[in-house]
Scaffold this active site. Structure first.
Site, PDB file in Angstrom:
ATOM      1  N   HIS A 134       0.838  -1.205   0.000  1.00 51.84           N
ATOM      2  CA  HIS A 134       0.000   0.000   0.000  1.00 51.84           C
ATOM      3  C   HIS A 134       0.872   1.254   0.000  1.00 51.84           C
ATOM      4  O   HIS A 134       0.586   2.222  -0.713  1.00 51.84           O
ATOM      5  CB  HIS A 134      -0.873   0.036   1.254  1.00 51.84           C
ATOM      6  CG  HIS A 134      -1.906  -1.044   1.344  1.00 51.84           C
ATOM      7  ND1 HIS A 134      -1.888  -1.983   2.341  1.00 51.84           N
ATOM      8  CD2 HIS A 134      -2.989  -1.333   0.580  1.00 51.84           C
ATOM      9  CE1 HIS A 134      -2.936  -2.799   2.193  1.00 51.84           C
ATOM     10  NE2 HIS A 134      -3.607  -2.424   1.127  1.00 51.84           N
ATOM     11  N   GLN A 177     -18.233  -6.212  -1.167  1.00 55.71           N
ATOM     12  CA  GLN A 177     -17.359  -7.011  -2.028  1.00 55.71           C
ATOM     13  C   GLN A 177     -16.921  -8.331  -1.403  1.00 55.71           C
ATOM     14  O   GLN A 177     -16.126  -9.052  -1.983  1.00 55.71           O
ATOM     15  CB  GLN A 177     -16.147  -6.197  -2.480  1.00 55.71           C
ATOM     16  CG  GLN A 177     -15.122  -5.916  -1.414  1.00 55.71           C
ATOM     17  CD  GLN A 177     -14.081  -4.925  -1.894  1.00 55.71           C
ATOM     18  OE1 GLN A 177     -14.368  -3.743  -2.078  1.00 55.71           O
ATOM     19  NE2 GLN A 177     -12.864  -5.391  -2.123  1.00 55.71           N
TER      20      GLN A 177
HETATM   21  P1  AMP Z   1      -6.604  -3.706  -0.499  1.00 58.88           P
HETATM   22  O1  AMP Z   1      -6.408  -2.956   0.768  1.00 58.88           O
HETATM   23  O2  AMP Z   1      -6.164  -5.125  -0.440  1.00 58.88           O
HETATM   24  O3  AMP Z   1      -8.003  -3.537  -1.064  1.00 58.88           O
HETATM   25  O4  AMP Z   1      -5.637  -3.039  -1.567  1.00 58.88           O
HETATM   26  C1  AMP Z   1      -5.680  -1.671  -1.828  1.00 58.88           C
HETATM   27  C2  AMP Z   1      -4.846  -1.385  -3.033  1.00 58.88           C
HETATM   28  O5  AMP Z   1      -3.503  -1.792  -2.789  1.00 58.88           O
HETATM   29  C3  AMP Z   1      -5.303  -2.138  -4.292  1.00 58.88           C
HETATM   30  O6  AMP Z   1      -5.135  -1.302  -5.424  1.00 58.88           O
HETATM   31  C4  AMP Z   1      -4.365  -3.313  -4.321  1.00 58.88           C
HETATM   32  O7  AMP Z   1      -4.173  -3.842  -5.626  1.00 58.88           O
HETATM   33  C5  AMP Z   1      -3.098  -2.672  -3.804  1.00 58.88           C
HETATM   34  N1  AMP Z   1      -2.194  -3.675  -3.261  1.00 58.88           N
HETATM   35  C6  AMP Z   1      -2.436  -4.580  -2.288  1.00 58.88           C
HETATM   36  N2  AMP Z   1      -1.373  -5.370  -2.088  1.00 58.88           N
HETATM   37  C7  AMP Z   1      -0.427  -4.967  -2.985  1.00 58.88           C
HETATM   38  C8  AMP Z   1       0.894  -5.397  -3.297  1.00 58.88           C
HETATM   39  N3  AMP Z   1       1.471  -6.415  -2.657  1.00 58.88           N
HETATM   40  N4  AMP Z   1       1.553  -4.756  -4.272  1.00 58.88           N
HETATM   41  C9  AMP Z   1       0.993  -3.727  -4.943  1.00 58.88           C
HETATM   42  N5  AMP Z   1      -0.256  -3.265  -4.694  1.00 58.88           N
HETATM   43  C10 AMP Z   1      -0.952  -3.882  -3.733  1.00 58.88           C
END
Ligand code: AMP
Length: 281
Positions: free
Chosen positions: A37, A61
């Protein structure tokens, strides 16, 4: 750092910044922030004057109630991490502020949402498109950064932003990984130590296919089989799917393809991890 929990307060702040000529970048998250993040935040920072991070665990979701209930919510740590990363404003709405009584409008994605994750998690992407539309409406960013770790989500949001003329530039950020290759994820912290160790097999499996592809193999079924057998050799891992598709259409790859997305979902007991890699870039 400002923290807003109501859409109207968020909009007011953003409108003021936009009127002052500032470029606003946005990183939507569900919290439990990790270095993946924070890499998105740093990317956003380079592209704009101001960075807004949203933290909202979106009930729409989640297709499995337990997964929603158990999703980590360390809000104090998250706010601390945002301050440390120089975030200008956090938008952390309550579920009631997002979905008050009477809420009834949903954003229906197209066929990009029918395959891969969409085929295994009914309703998931409709929850994503609905919440991202609402978040864009509250934050009113010029640019938004999404991770390639959620490759299909990124493709659907790009499509939606274009189809609905939302006027937000969508940026893709590469997947950030742990030293053994495991894609960073808020769900990783739910893995027991033995599962955490075993989870390295997911990215290793994708890497095996990358190497075979780079050596000239274009037999999609054989590449998938190679990756599958690596995961299936790990007793703590239960593979849900492994699929090779065209990265633009998400349709099955043609014979003699030159680019492909290899995407997988793997369970470690009750924890579901996803990962992907693009072959041919
Ligand atoms: P989330 O909190 O899992 O919904 O993720 C929020 C954002 O962070 C989304 O755009 C995810 O694709 C991105 N994200 C989560 N984990 C990673 C990672 N390991 N590398 C790059 N982006 C990430």
């Amino acid at each position: 750092m400002f923290v807003f929990d109501q859409p109207s307060a968020m909009q007011q702040w953003s409108d003021t910044q936009r009127r002052a000529g500032h470029i606003v970048a946005f990183v939507p998250t569900m919290g439990a922030l990790h270095d993946g993040h924070l890499a998105l935040v740093a990317d956003a920072r380079r592209r704009a004057d101001l960075v807004v991070v949203s933290i909202f665990v979106n009930p729409l979701q989640f297709d499995v109630r337990d997964d929603f209930a158990r999703y980590p919510r360390p809000i104090d740590d998250d706010l601390h991490a945002c301050r440390g990363a120089g975030v200008d404003a956090v938008y952390a709405p309550t579920a009631d502020a997002m979905y008050p009584a009477g809420f009834q409008t949903h954003v229906q994605p197209g066929p990009l949402a029918d395959v891969l994750e969409g085929a295994h998690r009914p309703g998931h992407f409709e929850g994503v498109t609905t919440v991202v539309t609402k978040l864009f409406g509250a934050v009113r960013p010029h640019v938004a950064v999404f991770g390639q770790k959620d490759f299909q989500q990124l493709a659907i949001i790009r499509r939606m932003t274009c189809d609905l003329d939302l006027g937000v530039e969508i940026i893709a950020h590469p997947t950030v990984r742990e030293s053994d290759g495991l894609a960073m994820s808020s769900r990783n912290r739910r893995l027991l130590p033995a599962q955490r160790e075993a989870a390295g097999c997911v990215s290793q499996a994708l890497d095996l296919a990358v190497h075979r592809f780079n050596a000239g193999d274009r037999d999609a079924a054989a590449l998938v089989q190679l990756a599958n057998s690596h995961i299936d050799a790990e007793p703590l891992a239960r593979r849900e799917y492994m699929a090779m598709v065209d990265p633009d259409t998400l349709a099955p790859v043609e014979p003699a393809f030159e680019r492909a997305l290899l995407a997988t979902a793997v369970w470690f007991d009750e924890v579901r991890l996803i990962d992907n890699v693009v072959l041919g870039i």
